[in-house]
Design an enzyme around this catalytic site. Structure first.
Site, PDB file in Angstrom:
ATOM      1  N   ARG A   1      -8.722  -7.278  -7.523  1.00 60.23           N
ATOM      2  CA  ARG A   1      -7.567  -6.485  -7.957  1.00 60.23           C
ATOM      3  C   ARG A   1      -7.550  -6.408  -9.487  1.00 60.23           C
ATOM      4  NH1 ARG A   1      -3.869  -2.830  -5.945  1.00 60.23           N
ATOM      5  NH2 ARG A   1      -1.724  -3.396  -6.405  1.00 60.23           N
TER       6      ARG A   1
ATOM      7  N   THR B   1      -6.266   5.659  -1.811  1.00 61.74           N
ATOM      8  CA  THR B   1      -6.958   4.396  -1.725  1.00 61.74           C
ATOM      9  C   THR B   1      -7.998   4.678  -0.690  1.00 61.74           C
ATOM     10  OG1 THR B   1      -4.980   3.219  -2.288  1.00 61.74           O
ATOM     11  CG2 THR B   1      -6.581   1.992  -0.978  1.00 61.74           C
TER      12      THR B   1
ATOM     13  N   THR C   1      -9.191   0.883  -4.590  1.00 61.00           N
ATOM     14  CA  THR C   1      -8.320   2.002  -4.980  1.00 61.00           C
ATOM     15  C   THR C   1      -8.239   2.204  -6.484  1.00 61.00           C
ATOM     16  OG1 THR C   1      -6.083   2.890  -4.662  1.00 61.00           O
ATOM     17  CG2 THR C   1      -6.235   0.547  -5.132  1.00 61.00           C
TER      18      THR C   1
ATOM     19  N   ASP D   1       1.897  -0.443  -9.566  1.00 59.12           N
ATOM     20  CA  ASP D   1       2.165  -1.319  -8.415  1.00 59.12           C
ATOM     21  C   ASP D   1       2.991  -2.545  -8.818  1.00 59.12           C
ATOM     22  OD1 ASP D   1       1.151   0.200  -6.403  1.00 59.12           O
ATOM     23  OD2 ASP D   1      -0.719  -0.889  -6.171  1.00 59.12           O
TER      24      ASP D   1
ATOM     25  N   SER E   1      -0.019  -5.656  -4.074  1.00 58.70           N
ATOM     26  CA  SER E   1      -0.669  -4.573  -3.330  1.00 58.70           C
ATOM     27  C   SER E   1      -0.179  -4.559  -1.899  1.00 58.70           C
ATOM     28  CB  SER E   1      -2.179  -4.791  -3.359  1.00 58.70           C
ATOM     29  OG  SER E   1      -2.836  -3.873  -2.509  1.00 58.70           O
TER      30      SER E   1
ATOM     31  N   GLY F   1      -2.933   4.406   1.868  1.00 57.32           N
ATOM     32  CA  GLY F   1      -1.606   4.949   2.159  1.00 57.32           C
ATOM     33  C   GLY F   1      -0.462   4.187   1.507  1.00 57.32           C
ATOM     34  N   GLY F   2      -0.736   3.447   0.408  1.00 52.39           N
ATOM     35  CA  GLY F   2       0.356   2.711  -0.237  1.00 52.39           C
ATOM     36  C   GLY F   2       1.023   1.816   0.791  1.00 52.39           C
TER      37      GLY F   2
HETATM   38  O1  DON Z   1      -2.521  -1.531  -3.729  1.00 53.12           O
HETATM   39  C1  DON Z   1      -1.703  -0.771  -3.224  1.00 53.12           C
HETATM   40  O2  DON Z   1      -0.917  -1.106  -2.354  1.00 53.12           O
HETATM   41  C2  DON Z   1      -1.682   0.674  -3.675  1.00 53.12           C
HETATM   42  N1  DON Z   1      -2.219   0.788  -5.000  1.00 53.12           N
HETATM   43  C3  DON Z   1      -2.432   1.497  -2.675  1.00 53.12           C
HETATM   44  C4  DON Z   1      -2.399   2.961  -3.012  1.00 53.12           C
HETATM   45  C5  DON Z   1      -2.753   3.820  -1.881  1.00 53.12           C
HETATM   46  O3  DON Z   1      -3.049   3.396  -0.809  1.00 53.12           O
HETATM   47  C6  DON Z   1      -2.670   5.276  -2.107  1.00 53.12           C
HETATM   48  N2  DON Z   1      -3.214   5.968  -1.000  1.00 53.12           N
HETATM   49  N3  DON Z   1      -2.847   6.846  -0.376  1.00 53.12           N
END
Ligand code: DON
Length: 590
Positions: free
Chosen positions: A117, A397, A415, A439, A468, A490-491
């Site tokens: 990370r 991501t 990501t 984040d 994350s 997908g965040g």
């Molecule tokens: O680490 C995380 O949770 C976010 N930076 C992930 C971002 C993400 O999945 C965006 N995608 N659609």
């Protein structure tokens, strides 16, 4: 030279057609509707292969991984080559300018987590994204856009650590970076969805000279089928190849990044690059209905939140409710609401703050949370605050999964955070930089780009890792062998995507492709609403959920891009499932 570009493009197109085509519908290996598919939800069958399998969002990168497996590399070697290849073929999220997590499970059952990370630069602090009045800065200078949004990239150190400790020893660093170098130098044909994605992100990319030239064809945009060449990135990979991973953190590449940062009031210095460290961590473990779950610990919230939700749901006979029933959605939503409330309150980088991880994943704690769930009406998020877990202890991501012929497995999610990250390509490097600093809770209590409310534990700090949601996960059979590996972008929806894939397989007997395809929902405590995919819920179910007191919102787009591999019990055949939501995704085996 031109000849070569076309050859490479053709080669990949052909390889794609022959491999994916033959597996995905035309050939002998495809068994849609055959014997073991007892559930008849409309999905193509998983891709089958006897030895090894790579499932990723980029068909070109999946083929790169299979090539490495065929040359005798193990799953970790292949994963490294896929990660570097996606830095070229999937610039929205694949990266060397970002970071992520690699979960590894070896054939002997040992599981481990490589944490690469991003880290907060030394100049980062809790006020760095606030203006004089204490309000969040918007646009350039914010945690989401431009030079100051980037955390110190971890991908190269992560791949170095993975290769050193878990590579087969048969393939060198130089060999594993070569496919990426070549793809960047020679170019690859842009798919319809990629050409559209680049154009759709022109507002983000155009302000930065190198981003505009490389990714927007200097403002003229690329058309479907045109080659995307990335000469500076090819040169960066050539340096990495020649001088090794230290080059990125101490050599010309580090110098170029630091110089561009300095010129644009960015945070990252040469010292920050020097000081980056990847870490090996102990995965989180639990069980769901007797199946061991192995997932990512902090600085991801993924494993802890996933396990907390699974523990809550284990107390209900989900199978007895129909898959698309309002009862199932109701209970799942209540589990999501509670676990995401705990995430907001407690979670952050455990090197900086105490997080009650053991308490969050305790089955007794889940039982106490179940007591607060009514079956006949929805809770409100205003009334659901974080629980009291016992015992404090010290929109892009991408995820890909690899299994090799020996049964070693990798689940990797990495990501740039948002699609194309901060929008900045560090001058002269071809490297798109992340916007992972968003984040963090740039202002605790105020929603970030994903609408997530996060607490003090996730406040910005130097050398701290932002929290994350990435959730690369292994699920074992009751005999302790690998059943399947899964993950998604997908965040915050990542954790719920992984949850739903697991329960679809364990509780509803779906095969891995059906579970990946099945419509998904998302609730993250705040905002207090269930988001569902287009066409993802019937009107009857929606009305039943509304009658329980839930608020529903249709997402304009699909959720996630889950890429997984299951091992068939009797035969050991690798069953690959790529997500139709990912425009260019492919599971390819050999
Ligand atoms: O680490 C995380 O949770 C976010 N930076 C992930 C971002 C993400 O999945 C965006 N995608 N659609």
């Amino acid at each position: 030279m031109k000849h070569n570009h076309i050859n490479l493009a053709l080669r990949f197109t052909l390889v794609f057609f022959l491999t994916v085509g033959s597996f995905a519908g035309y050939g002998f290996h495809h068994f849609q509707g055959a014997g073991e598919l007892t559930v008849t939800a409309a999905s193509r069958g998983p891709v089958r292969a006897p030895h090894g399998m790579v499932a990723s969002t980029s068909s070109i990168a999946s083929q790169v991984g299979v090539d490495i497996l065929e040359r005798g590399g193990n799953a970790v070697d292949a994963a490294i080559a896929v990660a570097f290849a996606e830095a070229v073929t999937h610039p929205a999220a694949g990266n060397i300018g970002g970071g992520g997590f690699m979960m590894i499970r070896l054939k002997n059952g040992k599981a481990t987590a490589i944490d690469y990370r991003e880290m907060g630069p030394a100049a980062a602090n809790r006020n760095v994204y606030l203006d004089q009045d204490g309000n969040l800065i918007k646009g350039e200078g914010s945690s989401t856009i431009g030079y100051r949004a980037a955390g110190v990239p971890g991908t190269v150190r992560g791949m170095e650590l993975a290769l050193k400790k878990y590579g087969s020893g048969k393939l060198t660093w130089a060999q594993l970076t070569e496919p990426a170098r070549r793809l960047a130098a020679e170019g690859f044909p842009l798919s319809h969805s990629y050409a559209a994605s680049l154009r759709g992100n022109s507002d983000l990319l155009a302000p930065y000279e190198d981003s505009k030239r490389i990714f927007l064809n200097n403002g003229k945009f690329f058309k479907e089928g045109e080659l995307l060449r990335q000469p500076e990135l090819a040169a960066t990979f050539a340096r990495l190849q020649k001088y090794g991973p230290n080059e990125f953190y101490e050599g010309e590449t580090a110098r170029l990044i630091a110089q561009d940062m300095k010129r644009h009031n960015g945070l990252i210095t040469l010292a920050d690059m020097h000081n980056y460290v990847a870490k090996e961590r102990e995965p989180l473990r639990s069980t769901y209905r007797g199946h061991e779950i192995i997932s990512m610990p902090p600085p991801s919230s993924g494993g802890a939140v996933l396990i907390e939700m699974l523990n809550i749901l284990e107390g209900y006979d989900l199978k007895s409710f129909g898959w698309s029933s309002a009862d199932r959605y109701h209970l799942m939503t209540e589990a999501m609401r509670r676990a995401f409330a705990d995430r907001a309150e407690f979670m952050g980088d455990t090197n900086f703050v105490k997080v009650p991880v053991a308490g969050m994943i305790d089955k007794k704690y889940a039982a106490s949370l179940r007591q607060t769930i009514a079956t006949d009406h929805a809770s409100t998020s205003a009334e659901v605050r974080a629980g009291k877990p016992p015992g404090y202890e010290s929109e892009e991501t991408t995820h890909f999964t690899v299994v090799d012929k020996d049964g070693n497995a990798v689940a990797n999610t990495y990501t740039l955070n948002g699609g194309y990250g901060s929008g900045v390509t560090a001058k002269g490097t071809g490297i798109l930089l992340n916007n992972e600093m968003d984040d963090f809770a740039a202002k605790p209590g105020t929603p970030n780009a994903y609408g997530l409310i996060q607490g003090e534990n996730n406040a910005v700090a130097a050398r701290k890792r932002p929290l994350s949601a990435m959730t690369p996960t292994f699920v074992l059979r009751k005999d302790g062998s690998l059943w399947f590996a899964i993950g998604s972008p997908g965040g915050p929806t990542i954790i719920n995507t992984v949850l739903q894939v697991i329960t679809d397989i364990v509780d509803y007997d779906m095969n891995i492709q059906q579970a990946v395809d099945a419509p998904r929902i998302h609730h993250q405590w705040l905002p207090d609403e269930i988001a569902y995919e287009p066409y993802g819920l019937s009107s009857d179910t929606k009305h039943a959920l509304e009658a329980l007191g839930h608020k529903l919102v249709s997402k304009p787009r699909y959720m996630g891009d889950a890429e997984g591999i299951m091992i068939e019990e009797k035969t050991g055949v690798r069953l690959g499932a790529s997500d139709p939501r990912g425009g260019d995704s492919a599971a390819i085996g050999y």
